[in-house]
Scaffold this motif. Structure first.
Motif, mmCIF file in Angstrom:
data_model
loop_
_atom_site.group_PDB
_atom_site.id
_atom_site.type_symbol
_atom_site.label_atom_id
_atom_site.label_comp_id
_atom_site.label_asym_id
_atom_site.label_seq_id
_atom_site.Cartn_x
_atom_site.Cartn_y
_atom_site.Cartn_z
ATOM 1 N N LYS A 152 30.946 40.172 39.269
ATOM 2 C CA LYS A 152 31.833 40.826 38.313
ATOM 3 C C LYS A 152 31.082 41.081 37.007
ATOM 4 C CE LYS A 152 36.288 39.719 36.118
ATOM 5 N NZ LYS A 152 37.329 38.682 36.082
ATOM 6 N N TYR A 192 33.374 45.372 39.821
ATOM 7 C CA TYR A 192 33.227 44.352 40.854
ATOM 8 C C TYR A 192 32.278 44.833 41.950
ATOM 9 C CZ TYR A 192 37.429 42.168 38.934
ATOM 10 O OH TYR A 192 38.339 41.565 38.113
ATOM 11 N N GLU A 194 35.964 41.226 51.478
ATOM 12 C CA GLU A 194 36.704 40.926 50.253
ATOM 13 C C GLU A 194 37.580 42.109 49.859
ATOM 14 O OE1 GLU A 194 33.896 37.756 47.954
ATOM 15 O OE2 GLU A 194 33.303 39.859 47.818
ATOM 16 N N LEU A 220 40.158 43.613 46.613
ATOM 17 C CA LEU A 220 40.487 43.501 45.192
ATOM 18 C C LEU A 220 41.952 43.881 44.986
ATOM 19 C CD1 LEU A 220 39.240 42.918 42.407
ATOM 20 C CD2 LEU A 220 38.730 45.354 42.239
ATOM 21 N N ASN A 261 44.830 43.595 41.880
ATOM 22 C CA ASN A 261 45.172 43.240 40.492
ATOM 23 C C ASN A 261 44.090 42.393 39.815
ATOM 24 O OD1 ASN A 261 47.655 44.574 40.733
ATOM 25 N ND2 ASN A 261 48.602 42.743 41.595
ATOM 26 N N ASP A 262 42.861 42.871 39.888
ATOM 27 C CA ASP A 262 41.714 42.175 39.291
ATOM 28 C C ASP A 262 41.487 40.773 39.853
ATOM 29 O OD1 ASP A 262 40.259 43.863 37.470
ATOM 30 O OD2 ASP A 262 42.092 43.958 36.276
ATOM 31 N N GLU A 263 41.944 40.552 41.060
ATOM 32 C CA GLU A 263 41.700 39.277 41.727
ATOM 33 C C GLU A 263 41.030 39.578 43.071
ATOM 34 O OE1 GLU A 263 44.066 35.406 43.507
ATOM 35 O OE2 GLU A 263 45.146 36.800 42.216
ATOM 36 N N LEU A 286 40.255 38.730 46.737
ATOM 37 C CA LEU A 286 40.859 37.954 47.820
ATOM 38 C C LEU A 286 39.943 37.948 49.030
ATOM 39 C CD1 LEU A 286 44.477 39.438 47.645
ATOM 40 C CD2 LEU A 286 43.616 37.388 46.504
#
Length: 162
Positions: free
Chosen positions: A4, A37, A43, A45, A47-49, A51
């Motif tokens: 990030k 990112y 992976e 993405l 909401n800026d998370e 997973l």
């Protein structure tokens, strides 16, 4: 493992980030309002998370592999040669084996045998493979390697594996 780069960043930092993670490591670059990112294929993405999406990714990869395998193609000669080499049977022998089998449309099978190409996804490939005692994996092997494993099985007069 994701990487990030938090905003604000300079154009030079953005270019360096993309060069490192996309070009050198082949990660997917995603930009949001707050950061840039670099994501692994599994992976996701949201909401800026970041997973971990390994299960869904594995399912997608397995589905793609099945689709690719279904499109594998061999010539009729390749298929007949492989069956002859493994079982000592040609297409005419197979037609004789299944002539009284109520499950198979023998005329349609005869037409299929005249085709120039056989695709792994063709239903007749599975039917004949099963009659000859081959599993789905064995048939995948045939289309990838142009040969069948020799199963040392006998077929009865009804065309079924003993």
């Amino acid at each position: 493992m994701s990487y990030k780069l938090i905003k604000p960043y300079t154009n030079k930092q953005m270019i360096a980030f993309k060069a490192e993670y996309n070009r050198k490591r082949n990660l997917t670059i995603k930009e949001t309002a707050t950061a840039l990112y670099a994501l692994e294929p599994w992976e996701k993405l949201v909401n800026d998370e970041v997973l971990d999406n390994k299960d869904e990714y594995k399912e997608e990869q397995a589905k793609k592999e099945l689709e690719q395998t279904a499109m594998l193609c061999l010539t009729a000669a390749d298929v007949e040669r492989a069956i002859y080499k493994a079982k000592g049977l040609d297409f005419e022998d197979i037609l004789n084996l299944v002539k009284d089998n109520s499950i198979i449309d023998v005329k349609a099978l005869k037409i299929e045998f005249k085709a120039n190409n056989f695709y792994r996804g063709n239903e007749y490939v599975n039917i004949i493979g099963e009659i000859l005692g081959y599993s789905s994996d064995d048939l995948d092997y045939l289309f990838k390697n142009k040969e069948l494993p020799n199963l040392e099985q006998e077929v009865n007069d009804d065309g079924m594996v003993l």
